[in-house]
Design an enzyme around this catalytic site. Structure first.
Site, PDB file in Angstrom:
ATOM      1  CG  HIS A   1      -1.624  -1.259   1.496  1.00  0.00           C
ATOM      2  ND1 HIS A   1      -2.449  -1.841   0.564  1.00  0.00           N
ATOM      3  CD2 HIS A   1      -1.659  -2.067   2.589  1.00  0.00           C
ATOM      4  CE1 HIS A   1      -2.960  -2.958   1.072  1.00  0.00           C
ATOM      5  NE2 HIS A   1      -2.493  -3.114   2.286  1.00  0.00           N
TER       6      HIS A   1
ATOM      7  CG  HIS B   1      -1.935 -10.193   6.182  1.00  0.00           C
ATOM      8  ND1 HIS B   1      -0.658  -9.665   6.292  1.00  0.00           N
ATOM      9  CD2 HIS B   1      -2.732  -9.164   5.767  1.00  0.00           C
ATOM     10  CE1 HIS B   1      -0.681  -8.389   5.954  1.00  0.00           C
ATOM     11  NE2 HIS B   1      -1.918  -8.062   5.630  1.00  0.00           N
TER      12      HIS B   1
ATOM     13  CG  ASP C   1       0.623  -4.833   4.616  1.00  0.00           C
ATOM     14  OD1 ASP C   1      -0.097  -3.981   4.077  1.00  0.00           O
ATOM     15  OD2 ASP C   1       0.200  -5.606   5.481  1.00  0.00           O
TER      16      ASP C   1
END
Length: 454
Positions: A56, A269, A320
């Site tokens: 992200h 995850h 992430d």
């Protein structure tokens, strides 16, 4: 044609010496020849460069701002998420492009050749679409054009604020689309990506079982006929409990029961799985997208790596939240989490391969699969995603073969990366990105214009 010659290289045939790699004008490896005389660009240690399979990008700019405990005595992922929402409300398209270019530069300097950008920031702060619904996808693509990184763009479907279908909260309105709106967004994002090199991929990403409906998940799956599908799954205990209450099964169990999960899927995850779910996921051929630094930062839990790998599971790593960009540290953190949980050493090693080799081979293959990218090894016909390590670095002194990987991962880090190529594009020279100065200045200007207090 360009040529890269290495004293030693980890090729598809294992470690070889005096290796000459020839790259054609499409960024594809034309030939790999060992025991060759020096030619072209000369380097010490040449490795396949993996894909960062989960990012992200915009969150890079808030790294270090969430380490003080707030008023809630049980600080957690969920309180962190509220801080993240407050931060992103102030980001303009120009901010997002500058931040994305900066983090992509850091990825290349850390040894990644490509990134799968899980892109869920689509609209203006109040939820109003931009005139071009793919405006922010254009900005991600513009950053990739500047940095040269290989890009798998994953526009995210985000429908509601929880399994009960509640409306999106104030901090989530920039994410929201109906399945119909998402289909138009995904098509517009694919059009934006046509400005990039041919190794660019556009896939789909239903955010999570918390944020999409059953119909939305089917619609996103339908859009991904031959492209990657990425989704967050079973990250937090509270998430598992919410999904189980609303959908009647735990997240991994439900997905495997209701969808044909196969090699196109990357599940991010999966830190909250039962042993049966772990083995079941491994059997699908999907990739587990692990983000060990972020999972540690957010207190997500520990992925059941030993059981999963023993069952033949495929995996890769991503940065992430981008709190720290380090390929070596992601791999080190993954292995150390297994050691801390099981009170042992070399948990992922096998009798014939060291821990570092198992980790590195795994993320090269898994990352390429997850990104839909023809890379992951130094072999003719594959993309020239390459990274070289500084053979003269003290941490590599006296090392050869798999011990080079072990030393890079467990004793080294970004400082050992010398050069990086993404589909033959020469992006990093002697540890520095070719456009480092310009990219950093734009990032600094962006940070100065933001409210950096959360």
């Amino acid at each position: 044609m360009q040529q890269v010659w290495a004293e030693t290289a980890l090729t598809a045939d294992g470690w070889q010496n005096h290796v000459l790699v020839t790259i054609d004008n499409t960024g594809t490896i034309a030939s790999v020849k060992a025991d060759s005389g020096p030619a072209g660009h000369r380097t010490g240690i040449l490795l396949p460069a993996p894909v960062n399979l989960h990012s992200h990008a915009f969150q890079r700019a808030m790294a270090g701002l969430t380490e003080a405990r707030g008023p809630d005595p049980s600080d957690s992922f969920w309180t962190w998420r509220q801080l993240m929402y407050r931060f992103l409300d102030q980001l303009t398209p120009d901010h997002i492009e500058a931040i994305t270019a900066f983090v992509q530069m850091e990825m290349l300097e850390a040894g990644y050749a490509a990134v799968a950008e899980f892109h869920y920031l689509h609209h203006q702060p109040d939820g109003t679409p931009y005139d071009d619904v793919a405006e922010l996808s254009h900005r991600v693509c513009a950053a990739a054009s500047e940095t040269g990184i290989g890009l798998t763009l994953l526009p995210v479907l985000y429908e509601h604020g929880g399994c009960d279908g509640r409306a999106l909260g104030a901090g989530q309105k920039r994410f929201g689309n109906t399945p119909e709106q998402y289909a138009r967004l995904q098509q517009a994002a694919a059009k934006a990506a046509t400005a990039l090199p041919d190794d660019t991929i556009v896939g789909v990403a239903p955010h999570s079982l918390r944020a999409v409906s059953r119909e939305g998940l089917k619609s996103a799956n339908w859009l991904a006929t031959d492209t990657p599908i990425h989704m967050h799954l079973a990250e937090q205990v509270a998430e598992v409990e919410e999904v189980e209450a609303a959908w009647g099964q735990r997240p991994v169990d439900w997905l495997l029961s209701h969808h044909k999960v196969d090699e196109r899927w990357c599940l991010i995850h999966c830190t909250q799985m039962t042993p049966e779910e772990t083995i079941g996921l491994a059997a699908t051929g999907a990739v587990a997208g692990l983000c060990p630094i972020t999972e540690s930062s957010l207190g997500d839990g520990i992925f059941d790596g030993v059981r999963y790998v023993d069952a033949g599971g495929r995996f890769g790593v991503g940065s992430d939240s981008n709190i720290r960009i380090s390929l070596a540290e992601e791999l080190r953190t993954l292995e150390y989490s297994q050691r801390l949980r099981d009170k042992g050493r070399a948990m992922l090693a096998t009798p014939d391969k060291s821990t570092g080799r198992i980790l590195y081979d795994g993320v090269c293959a898994g990352g390429a699969q997850a990104a839909g990218r023809n890379s992951g090894s130094i072999a003719p016909g594959g993309l020239a995603d390459l990274v070289s390590l500084d053979a003269g670095h003290p941490n590599l002194a006296g090392r050869s073969g798999d011990a080079l990987l072990d030393s890079f991962i467990f004793a080294g880090g970004n400082g050992l990366v010398s050069d990086t190529w993404a589909a033959g594009r020469y992006c990093v020279h002697e540890g520095n990105h070719m456009a480092r100065g310009r990219i950093i200045q734009r990032y600094l200007d962006t940070i100065k214009s933001l409210d950096n207090t959360l």
